[in-house]
Write a protein that holds these residues in place. Structure first.
Motif, short mmCIF file in Angstrom:
data_model
loop_
_atom_site.label_atom_id
_atom_site.label_comp_id
_atom_site.label_asym_id
_atom_site.label_seq_id
_atom_site.Cartn_x
_atom_site.Cartn_y
_atom_site.Cartn_z
N ALA A 1 -95.30 -77.78 54.09
CA ALA A 1 -96.37 -78.63 53.57
C ALA A 1 -97.71 -77.90 53.60
N LEU A 2 -97.98 -77.20 54.68
CA LEU A 2 -99.28 -76.53 54.82
C LEU A 2 -99.42 -75.31 53.91
N LEU A 3 -98.36 -74.53 53.77
CA LEU A 3 -98.50 -73.24 53.10
C LEU A 3 -97.92 -73.18 51.70
N ARG A 4 -97.10 -74.16 51.33
CA ARG A 4 -96.45 -74.05 50.02
C ARG A 4 -96.65 -75.25 49.10
N ALA A 5 -96.99 -76.41 49.62
CA ALA A 5 -97.15 -77.60 48.77
C ALA A 5 -98.33 -77.40 47.83
N ASP A 6 -98.38 -78.22 46.79
CA ASP A 6 -99.48 -78.14 45.83
C ASP A 6 -100.81 -78.25 46.56
N ASN A 7 -101.75 -77.42 46.16
CA ASN A 7 -103.03 -77.35 46.84
C ASN A 7 -103.99 -76.57 45.95
N THR A 8 -105.27 -76.77 46.12
CA THR A 8 -106.26 -76.00 45.37
C THR A 8 -106.42 -74.59 45.94
N LEU A 9 -106.02 -74.40 47.19
CA LEU A 9 -105.94 -73.04 47.74
C LEU A 9 -104.58 -72.48 47.35
N THR A 10 -104.54 -71.22 46.96
CA THR A 10 -103.27 -70.64 46.57
C THR A 10 -102.37 -70.48 47.80
N ARG A 11 -101.10 -70.29 47.54
CA ARG A 11 -100.17 -70.04 48.64
C ARG A 11 -100.56 -68.77 49.38
N GLY A 12 -100.97 -67.76 48.63
CA GLY A 12 -101.39 -66.51 49.26
C GLY A 12 -102.61 -66.71 50.16
N GLU A 13 -103.57 -67.51 49.70
CA GLU A 13 -104.75 -67.78 50.53
C GLU A 13 -104.38 -68.51 51.81
N ARG A 14 -103.48 -69.47 51.70
CA ARG A 14 -103.07 -70.22 52.89
C ARG A 14 -102.25 -69.35 53.85
N GLU A 15 -101.41 -68.48 53.30
CA GLU A 15 -100.69 -67.53 54.16
C GLU A 15 -101.68 -66.58 54.84
N LEU A 16 -102.75 -66.21 54.12
CA LEU A 16 -103.76 -65.33 54.70
C LEU A 16 -104.46 -66.01 55.88
N ILE A 17 -104.73 -67.29 55.76
CA ILE A 17 -105.32 -68.04 56.88
C ILE A 17 -104.37 -67.99 58.08
#
Length: 190
Positions: free
Chosen positions: A33-49
């Motif tokens: 949910a945090l890293l792959r679900a639809d979001n305005t932050l890209t998956r790559g950006e969330r993985e970077l966090i």
């Protein structure tokens, strides 16, 4: 060497998931949910966090894993991920992502370190309340994951290729698809 007998040769959190499959599903659902679900932050950006917080926590397994997952999804690849880890201020990322990573770093130090000034700075770069929320939750969750992995003394492979191979599967299939059959069923059995 792990502090407990994991009965698995899987590295990091994967060995822990094999040891306690009933916890694997909810933890994987959260990361999905945090890293792959639809979001305005890209998956790559969330993985970077996730990778950045893991680096701050000195969790080698989680940093190496999520750095590889971020690199597979970001222009700039691993060079960019390492630039962010080594010098956030000089890394070639958007002002919004830098502001969100500053919030993540504050969360890593302690929730009360997130200030109105950090939140205002993120908003000034265009960050939405959802993006700020999700950044705080990703950072908090990865503090937990990092402590889980390191607190039980799991091992981390030295070979970067092992993380890159896993990254391909995470990018294409996600976290839930990689649960073993026993892990998938553990959360659904009565």
């Amino acid at each position: 060497m792990p502090h407990i007998a994991l009965l698995s040769d899987e590295p990091g959190i994967r060995g822990l998931f094999t040891f306690r499959p009933e916890t694997a599903r909810p933890l994987n659902e959260l990361v999905e949910a945090l890293l792959r679900a639809d979001n305005t932050l890209t998956r790559g950006e969330r993985e970077l966090i996730a990778a950045y917080v893991s680096a701050l926590n000195e969790c080698r397994y989680c940093y190496s894993s999520h750095a590889a997952y971020a690199a597979a999804q970001l222009d700039g690849g691993m060079d960019l991920v390492e630039q962010v880890r080594d010098d956030l201020g000089a890394a070639p990322i958007s002002p919004k992502l830098r502001a969100l990573l500053n919030i993540a770093a504050a969360v890593q130090q302690g929730g009360l370190r997130v200030t109105g000034q950090l939140v205002s700075a993120a908003r000034d770069t265009g960050a939405t309340d959802v993006e700020i929320h999700d950044t705080v939750l990703i950072a908090a969750a990865f503090c937990m994951y990092n402590r889980y992995v390191d607190g039980l003394g799991t091992f981390a492979p030295d070979d970067p290729a092992s993380y890159a191979t896993r990254a391909k599967r995470i990018v294409s299939d996600g976290y839930l698809a990689l649960l073993s059959e026993s892990q998938r069923n553990a959360g659904t059995q009565a």
